[in-house]
Write a protein that holds these residues in place. Structure first.
Motif, PDB file in Angstrom:
ATOM      1  N   ARG A 179       0.649  -1.074  -0.030  1.00  0.00           N
ATOM      2  CA  ARG A 179      -0.047  -0.147  -0.182  1.00  0.00           C
ATOM      3  C   ARG A 179       0.679   1.346  -0.028  1.00  0.00           C
ATOM      4  O   ARG A 179       0.149   2.391   0.083  1.00  0.00           O
ATOM      5  CB  ARG A 179      -0.949  -0.015   1.221  1.00  0.00           C
ATOM      6  N   GLU A 180       1.815   1.343  -0.280  1.00  0.00           N
ATOM      7  CA  GLU A 180       3.025   2.301  -0.126  1.00  0.00           C
ATOM      8  C   GLU A 180       4.215   2.212  -0.648  1.00  0.00           C
ATOM      9  O   GLU A 180       4.639   0.941  -0.756  1.00  0.00           O
ATOM     10  CB  GLU A 180       3.276   3.038   1.416  1.00  0.00           C
ATOM     11  N   PRO A 181       4.829   3.381  -1.397  1.00  0.00           N
ATOM     12  CA  PRO A 181       6.145   2.946  -1.944  1.00  0.00           C
ATOM     13  C   PRO A 181       7.218   3.014  -0.976  1.00  0.00           C
ATOM     14  O   PRO A 181       7.129   3.355   0.247  1.00  0.00           O
ATOM     15  CB  PRO A 181       6.322   4.462  -2.744  1.00  0.00           C
ATOM     16  N   PHE A 182       8.458   2.308  -1.596  1.00  0.00           N
ATOM     17  CA  PHE A 182       9.588   2.304  -0.342  1.00  0.00           C
ATOM     18  C   PHE A 182      10.719   2.653  -0.993  1.00  0.00           C
ATOM     19  O   PHE A 182      10.911   2.649  -2.202  1.00  0.00           O
ATOM     20  CB  PHE A 182       9.690   0.776   0.035  1.00  0.00           C
ATOM     21  N   LEU A 183      11.733   2.943  -0.271  1.00  0.00           N
ATOM     22  CA  LEU A 183      13.342   3.303  -0.458  1.00  0.00           C
ATOM     23  C   LEU A 183      13.701   1.957   0.039  1.00  0.00           C
ATOM     24  O   LEU A 183      13.854   1.691   1.289  1.00  0.00           O
ATOM     25  CB  LEU A 183      13.737   4.536   0.102  1.00  0.00           C
ATOM     26  N   ARG A 184      14.559   1.069  -0.812  1.00  0.00           N
ATOM     27  CA  ARG A 184      15.124   0.082  -0.341  1.00  0.00           C
ATOM     28  C   ARG A 184      16.595   0.498  -0.472  1.00  0.00           C
ATOM     29  O   ARG A 184      17.169   0.851  -1.635  1.00  0.00           O
ATOM     30  CB  ARG A 184      14.937  -1.282  -0.995  1.00  0.00           C
ATOM     31  N   ILE A 185      17.420   0.138   0.897  1.00  0.00           N
ATOM     32  CA  ILE A 185      18.878   0.482   0.858  1.00  0.00           C
ATOM     33  C   ILE A 185      19.515  -0.894   0.698  1.00  0.00           C
ATOM     34  O   ILE A 185      19.186  -1.792   1.593  1.00  0.00           O
ATOM     35  CB  ILE A 185      19.092   1.516   1.956  1.00  0.00           C
ATOM     36  N   TYR A 186      20.491  -1.097   0.086  1.00  0.00           N
ATOM     37  CA  TYR A 186      21.325  -2.299   0.038  1.00  0.00           C
ATOM     38  C   TYR A 186      22.574  -1.844   0.591  1.00  0.00           C
ATOM     39  O   TYR A 186      23.427  -0.792  -0.043  1.00  0.00           O
ATOM     40  CB  TYR A 186      21.436  -2.753  -1.488  1.00  0.00           C
ATOM     41  N   GLN A 187      23.165  -2.515   1.375  1.00  0.00           N
ATOM     42  CA  GLN A 187      24.693  -2.307   1.880  1.00  0.00           C
ATOM     43  C   GLN A 187      25.398  -3.663   1.593  1.00  0.00           C
ATOM     44  O   GLN A 187      24.992  -4.607   2.071  1.00  0.00           O
ATOM     45  CB  GLN A 187      24.653  -2.035   3.246  1.00  0.00           C
ATOM     46  N   ASP A 222      14.220  -0.953   4.435  1.00  0.00           N
ATOM     47  CA  ASP A 222      13.176  -0.627   3.709  1.00  0.00           C
ATOM     48  C   ASP A 222      12.766   0.431   4.543  1.00  0.00           C
ATOM     49  O   ASP A 222      12.515   0.580   5.533  1.00  0.00           O
ATOM     50  CB  ASP A 222      12.036  -1.493   3.431  1.00  0.00           C
ATOM     51  N   VAL A 223      12.417   1.637   3.798  1.00  0.00           N
ATOM     52  CA  VAL A 223      12.089   2.844   4.283  1.00  0.00           C
ATOM     53  C   VAL A 223      10.736   3.383   3.581  1.00  0.00           C
ATOM     54  O   VAL A 223      10.956   3.531   2.517  1.00  0.00           O
ATOM     55  CB  VAL A 223      13.069   4.186   4.337  1.00  0.00           C
ATOM     56  N   ALA A 254      30.047  -1.090   0.160  1.00  0.00           N
ATOM     57  CA  ALA A 254      29.305  -0.565  -0.920  1.00  0.00           C
ATOM     58  C   ALA A 254      27.653  -0.326  -0.913  1.00  0.00           C
ATOM     59  O   ALA A 254      27.203  -1.251  -0.090  1.00  0.00           O
ATOM     60  CB  ALA A 254      29.403  -1.388  -2.222  1.00  0.00           C
ATOM     61  N   SER A 255      27.328   0.485  -1.273  1.00  0.00           N
ATOM     62  CA  SER A 255      25.646   0.680  -0.936  1.00  0.00           C
ATOM     63  C   SER A 255      24.972   1.277  -2.456  1.00  0.00           C
ATOM     64  O   SER A 255      25.774   2.057  -3.122  1.00  0.00           O
ATOM     65  CB  SER A 255      25.409   1.778  -0.055  1.00  0.00           C
ATOM     66  N   TYR A 256      23.705   0.898  -2.592  1.00  0.00           N
ATOM     67  CA  TYR A 256      22.674   1.479  -3.517  1.00  0.00           C
ATOM     68  C   TYR A 256      21.414   1.543  -3.300  1.00  0.00           C
ATOM     69  O   TYR A 256      21.065   0.817  -2.132  1.00  0.00           O
ATOM     70  CB  TYR A 256      23.220   0.923  -4.827  1.00  0.00           C
ATOM     71  N   PHE A 257      20.489   2.331  -3.794  1.00  0.00           N
ATOM     72  CA  PHE A 257      19.219   2.459  -3.282  1.00  0.00           C
ATOM     73  C   PHE A 257      18.099   1.901  -4.567  1.00  0.00           C
ATOM     74  O   PHE A 257      18.453   2.317  -5.842  1.00  0.00           O
ATOM     75  CB  PHE A 257      18.924   3.643  -3.133  1.00  0.00           C
ATOM     76  N   ASN A 258      17.025   1.475  -4.211  1.00  0.00           N
ATOM     77  CA  ASN A 258      15.832   1.366  -5.138  1.00  0.00           C
ATOM     78  C   ASN A 258      14.703   1.939  -4.600  1.00  0.00           C
ATOM     79  O   ASN A 258      14.645   1.958  -3.463  1.00  0.00           O
ATOM     80  CB  ASN A 258      15.650  -0.232  -5.452  1.00  0.00           C
ATOM     81  N   VAL A 259      14.069   2.752  -5.688  1.00  0.00           N
ATOM     82  CA  VAL A 259      12.656   3.054  -4.943  1.00  0.00           C
ATOM     83  C   VAL A 259      11.722   2.221  -5.818  1.00  0.00           C
ATOM     84  O   VAL A 259      11.728   1.711  -6.916  1.00  0.00           O
ATOM     85  CB  VAL A 259      12.490   4.486  -5.805  1.00  0.00           C
ATOM     86  N   GLY A 260      10.793   1.501  -5.145  1.00  0.00           N
ATOM     87  CA  GLY A 260       9.667   0.638  -5.584  1.00  0.00           C
ATOM     88  C   GLY A 260       8.625   0.234  -4.654  1.00  0.00           C
ATOM     89  O   GLY A 260       8.353   1.130  -3.685  1.00  0.00           O
TER      90      GLY A 260
END
Length: 87
Positions: free
Chosen positions: A25-33, A42-43, A61-67
């Motif tokens: 029910r809501e979008p998330f920012l997923r942070i990968y480390q 997940d935020v 190392a880190s990257y992010f996904n919005v989904g």
């Protein structure tokens, strides 16, 4: 480290509609480390632009996904570049 997002009205609408149709029910920012192990966090995103601050340990190392999530699976819509913190 600061993750920053600024989505267009159209992209926010598309992402919100996909999330609405999913169980999350809501979008998330997923942070990968990635260090010795891969960690995710997940935020929930409440608005189309904003930021999230977090600690990035040395040699990580880190990257992010919005989904959005559906049936315990994350579907990324936008992906950042990878950043690396040296020792």
């Amino acid at each position: 480290m600061r993750a920053i997002w600024n989505l267009s009205e159209e992209k926010w609408r598309q992402l919100s509609e996909r999330a609405e149709n999913s169980k999350s029910r809501e979008p998330f920012l997923r942070i990968y480390q990635a260090g010795e192990l891969l960690h995710t966090m997940d935020v929930p995103l409440k608005q189309k632009s904003g930021h999230f601050d977090y600690d990035l340990p040395p040699s990580t190392a880190s990257y992010f996904n919005v989904g959005y999530k559906e049936n315990n699976r994350f579907y990324g819509v936008l992906t950042s570049r990878t950043v690396m913190r040296q020792c």
